[in-house]
Design a protein around this motif. Structure first.
Motif, mmCIF file in Angstrom:
data_model
loop_
_atom_site.group_PDB
_atom_site.id
_atom_site.type_symbol
_atom_site.label_atom_id
_atom_site.label_comp_id
_atom_site.label_asym_id
_atom_site.label_seq_id
_atom_site.Cartn_x
_atom_site.Cartn_y
_atom_site.Cartn_z
ATOM 1 N N GLY A 48 0.764 -0.990 -0.123
ATOM 2 C CA GLY A 48 -0.166 -0.035 -0.018
ATOM 3 C C GLY A 48 0.982 1.044 0.150
ATOM 4 N N ILE A 49 0.232 2.267 0.298
ATOM 5 C CA ILE A 49 0.857 3.556 0.515
ATOM 6 C C ILE A 49 1.246 4.032 1.839
ATOM 7 C CG2 ILE A 49 0.733 6.207 -0.096
ATOM 8 C CD1 ILE A 49 -1.486 5.232 -2.000
ATOM 9 N N VAL A 50 2.688 3.978 2.138
ATOM 10 C CA VAL A 50 2.806 4.597 3.704
ATOM 11 C C VAL A 50 3.877 6.040 3.567
ATOM 12 C CG1 VAL A 50 4.631 3.753 5.469
ATOM 13 C CG2 VAL A 50 3.383 2.067 4.307
ATOM 14 N N TYR A 51 3.481 6.540 4.566
ATOM 15 C CA TYR A 51 3.890 8.136 4.483
ATOM 16 C C TYR A 51 4.494 8.443 5.671
ATOM 17 C CZ TYR A 51 -0.430 9.685 6.479
ATOM 18 O OH TYR A 51 -1.723 9.901 7.155
ATOM 19 N N ASN A 52 5.197 9.345 5.822
ATOM 20 C CA ASN A 52 6.119 10.020 7.060
ATOM 21 C C ASN A 52 5.263 11.518 7.362
ATOM 22 O OD1 ASN A 52 7.860 11.337 8.811
ATOM 23 N ND2 ASN A 52 9.431 10.036 8.265
ATOM 24 N N LYS A 53 4.616 11.232 8.448
ATOM 25 C CA LYS A 53 3.783 12.300 8.999
ATOM 26 C C LYS A 53 4.563 13.559 9.205
ATOM 27 C CE LYS A 53 1.778 9.602 12.042
ATOM 28 N NZ LYS A 53 1.086 9.186 13.420
ATOM 29 N N SER A 54 5.791 13.435 9.346
ATOM 30 C CA SER A 54 6.665 14.604 9.567
ATOM 31 C C SER A 54 6.894 15.241 8.403
ATOM 32 C CB SER A 54 8.060 14.284 10.184
ATOM 33 O OG SER A 54 7.923 13.961 11.659
ATOM 34 N N GLY A 55 7.047 14.780 7.261
ATOM 35 C CA GLY A 55 6.966 15.244 5.882
ATOM 36 C C GLY A 55 5.874 15.642 5.206
ATOM 37 N N ILE A 56 4.847 14.799 5.504
ATOM 38 C CA ILE A 56 3.257 15.122 5.031
ATOM 39 C C ILE A 56 2.499 15.032 6.000
ATOM 40 C CG2 ILE A 56 1.750 14.072 3.520
ATOM 41 C CD1 ILE A 56 3.831 14.963 1.662
ATOM 42 N N LYS A 57 1.651 16.078 6.337
ATOM 43 C CA LYS A 57 0.592 15.978 7.182
ATOM 44 C C LYS A 57 -0.347 15.019 6.960
ATOM 45 C CE LYS A 57 1.424 20.895 8.749
ATOM 46 N NZ LYS A 57 0.893 22.285 8.937
ATOM 47 N N PRO A 58 -0.994 14.447 8.038
ATOM 48 C CA PRO A 58 -2.085 13.400 7.335
ATOM 49 C C PRO A 58 -3.214 14.112 6.501
ATOM 50 C CG PRO A 58 -1.540 12.938 9.920
ATOM 51 C CD PRO A 58 -0.711 14.374 9.307
ATOM 52 N N ALA A 59 -3.552 15.609 6.994
ATOM 53 C CA ALA A 59 -4.576 15.944 6.032
ATOM 54 C C ALA A 59 -3.950 16.238 4.621
ATOM 55 C CB ALA A 59 -4.895 17.385 6.658
ATOM 56 N N ASP A 60 -2.806 16.427 4.345
ATOM 57 C CA ASP A 60 -2.301 16.543 2.994
ATOM 58 C C ASP A 60 -2.044 15.272 2.148
ATOM 59 O OD1 ASP A 60 -2.682 19.457 3.289
ATOM 60 O OD2 ASP A 60 -0.505 19.592 4.513
ATOM 61 N N ALA A 61 -1.726 14.161 2.954
ATOM 62 C CA ALA A 61 -1.561 13.014 2.514
ATOM 63 C C ALA A 61 -2.352 12.611 1.486
ATOM 64 C CB ALA A 61 -1.324 11.880 3.388
ATOM 65 N N PRO A 62 -1.988 11.804 0.472
ATOM 66 C CA PRO A 62 -2.981 10.921 -0.463
ATOM 67 C C PRO A 62 -3.995 10.383 0.185
ATOM 68 C CG PRO A 62 -0.634 10.052 -0.776
ATOM 69 C CD PRO A 62 -0.750 11.068 0.172
ATOM 70 N N LYS A 63 -5.255 10.111 -0.122
ATOM 71 C CA LYS A 63 -6.313 9.406 0.315
ATOM 72 C C LYS A 63 -6.618 8.073 -0.448
ATOM 73 C CE LYS A 63 -7.103 12.696 3.283
ATOM 74 N NZ LYS A 63 -5.983 13.635 2.967
ATOM 75 N N SER A 64 -6.030 8.089 -1.674
ATOM 76 C CA SER A 64 -6.291 6.839 -2.497
ATOM 77 C C SER A 64 -5.030 6.684 -3.597
ATOM 78 C CB SER A 64 -7.303 6.933 -3.031
ATOM 79 O OG SER A 64 -7.413 8.364 -4.059
ATOM 80 N N LEU A 65 -5.177 5.722 -4.152
ATOM 81 C CA LEU A 65 -4.296 5.316 -5.379
ATOM 82 C C LEU A 65 -4.272 6.445 -6.256
ATOM 83 C CD1 LEU A 65 -4.256 1.448 -6.062
ATOM 84 C CD2 LEU A 65 -2.283 2.690 -5.161
ATOM 85 N N ALA A 66 -5.667 6.796 -6.661
ATOM 86 C CA ALA A 66 -5.848 7.852 -7.430
ATOM 87 C C ALA A 66 -5.012 9.454 -7.211
ATOM 88 C CB ALA A 66 -7.299 8.122 -7.779
ATOM 89 N N PRO A 160 -10.100 0.890 0.889
ATOM 90 C CA PRO A 160 -10.678 -0.238 1.034
ATOM 91 C C PRO A 160 -10.255 -1.718 0.424
ATOM 92 C CG PRO A 160 -11.915 0.791 -0.881
ATOM 93 C CD PRO A 160 -10.836 1.882 0.018
ATOM 94 N N LYS A 161 -9.431 -1.477 -0.732
ATOM 95 C CA LYS A 161 -8.938 -2.848 -1.215
ATOM 96 C C LYS A 161 -7.519 -2.671 -1.623
ATOM 97 C CE LYS A 161 -13.206 -4.184 -3.361
ATOM 98 N NZ LYS A 161 -13.824 -4.603 -4.694
ATOM 99 N N MET A 162 -6.819 -3.694 -1.185
ATOM 100 C CA MET A 162 -5.276 -3.520 -1.251
ATOM 101 C C MET A 162 -4.967 -4.768 -1.770
ATOM 102 S SD MET A 162 -3.770 -1.511 2.019
ATOM 103 C CE MET A 162 -4.378 0.014 2.805
ATOM 104 N N LEU A 163 -3.974 -4.710 -2.857
ATOM 105 C CA LEU A 163 -3.113 -5.841 -3.415
ATOM 106 C C LEU A 163 -1.980 -6.388 -2.601
ATOM 107 C CD1 LEU A 163 -2.905 -4.499 -6.983
ATOM 108 C CD2 LEU A 163 -4.334 -6.220 -6.476
#
Length: 245
Positions: A48-66, A160-163
């Motif tokens: 899936g998509i993992v992100y660093n909350k220090s580099g990307i605020k949760p509100a600004d993080a991607p919400k989907s693959l799209a 909702p769905k992850m490979l």
């Protein structure tokens, strides 16, 4: 006994390498996770998509693959090289299973246009996010928990769905000590073993057992495509034209 991911086991299964052993533990796994010969898919290794909350605020993080291919994330993404890393080749090839073929074909090109930093496998991708060197990664979701335990401010994008890959334990048809192998399978698949595995961040399939990762029980797992050696070679060549231009 052989414990590994789905793709090589399927190739071995075609050669009648395994014998069926229906362990009493089968009833503790969902029916859809049980292969008629290999038995339960004991864990799902989810990408899936993992992100660093220090580099990307949760509100600004991607919400989907799209969302991930939004130009604002260009230069902020790391992923394994799908022209070299076989699991990532499978992941890219399998995107149609979560978004349909037409959308997947376009998405793959949009992803390549993001010019992601390419690394050799899923672990280095997670490590770059852990250090903050690159704020977003395509990697195993479990790393959000594993590196989070060590203090890294990581989270993953809930979709909702992850490979991912399914893993099995198989008993060889010509096992020299089949009864010992069966006893180990019973132990390996029982509640205690699966809880230990889940406590370390693994997405096991035993009913009611989840890793200590928020939202783990909400993830819909989609098993990636099984590819032959020829198909792997063809896809890697195709992705060279898309990702390495």
């Amino acid at each position: 006994l052989i414990i590994t991911n789905d793709n090589p086991l399927r190739l071995m299964q075609k050669q009648n390498f395994f014998q069926k052993y229906e362990s009493p533990t089968w009833s503790d796994f969902p029916k859809e996770a049980i292969d008629p010969v290999l038995g339960p898919r004991y864990r799902n290794v989810i990408i899936g998509i993992v992100y660093n909350k220090s580099g990307i605020k949760p509100a600004d993080a991607p919400k989907s693959l799209a969302d991930l291919v939004n130009p604002k994330y260009k230069g902020k993404l790391v992923m394994p090289d799908p022209t070299q890393h076989t699991t990532t080749t499978q992941w890219v090839t399998s995107l149609h299973k979560v978004m349909g073929k037409e959308k997947a074909d376009k998405y793959i090109r949009d992803l390549a246009a993001m010019k992601p930093i390419m690394v050799e496998s899923l672990l280095p991708a997670a490590e770059r996010v852990t250090t903050g060197e690159t704020p977003i990664a395509i990697t195993y979701v479990k790393y959000a928990f594993i590196f989070g335990k060590k203090g890294a401010p990581l989270d993953y994008v809930r979709v909702p769905k992850m490979l991912g890959d399914g893993h099995y334990i198989g008993l060889a048809a010509k096992a020299p000590h089949p009864n010992g192998g069966k006893a180990f399978i019973d132990y390996f698949l029982d509640n205690e073993s699966m809880k230990i595995m889940a406590s370390r961040g693994e997405f096991v399939n035993r009913k009611g057992v989840y890793p200590p990762l928020p939202g783990a029980d909400k993830i819909g797992f989609i098993e990636m495509e099984d590819l032959s050696s020829k198909e792997f070679a063809e896809k890697k060549k195709e992705y060279q034209q898309i990702f390495l231009r």
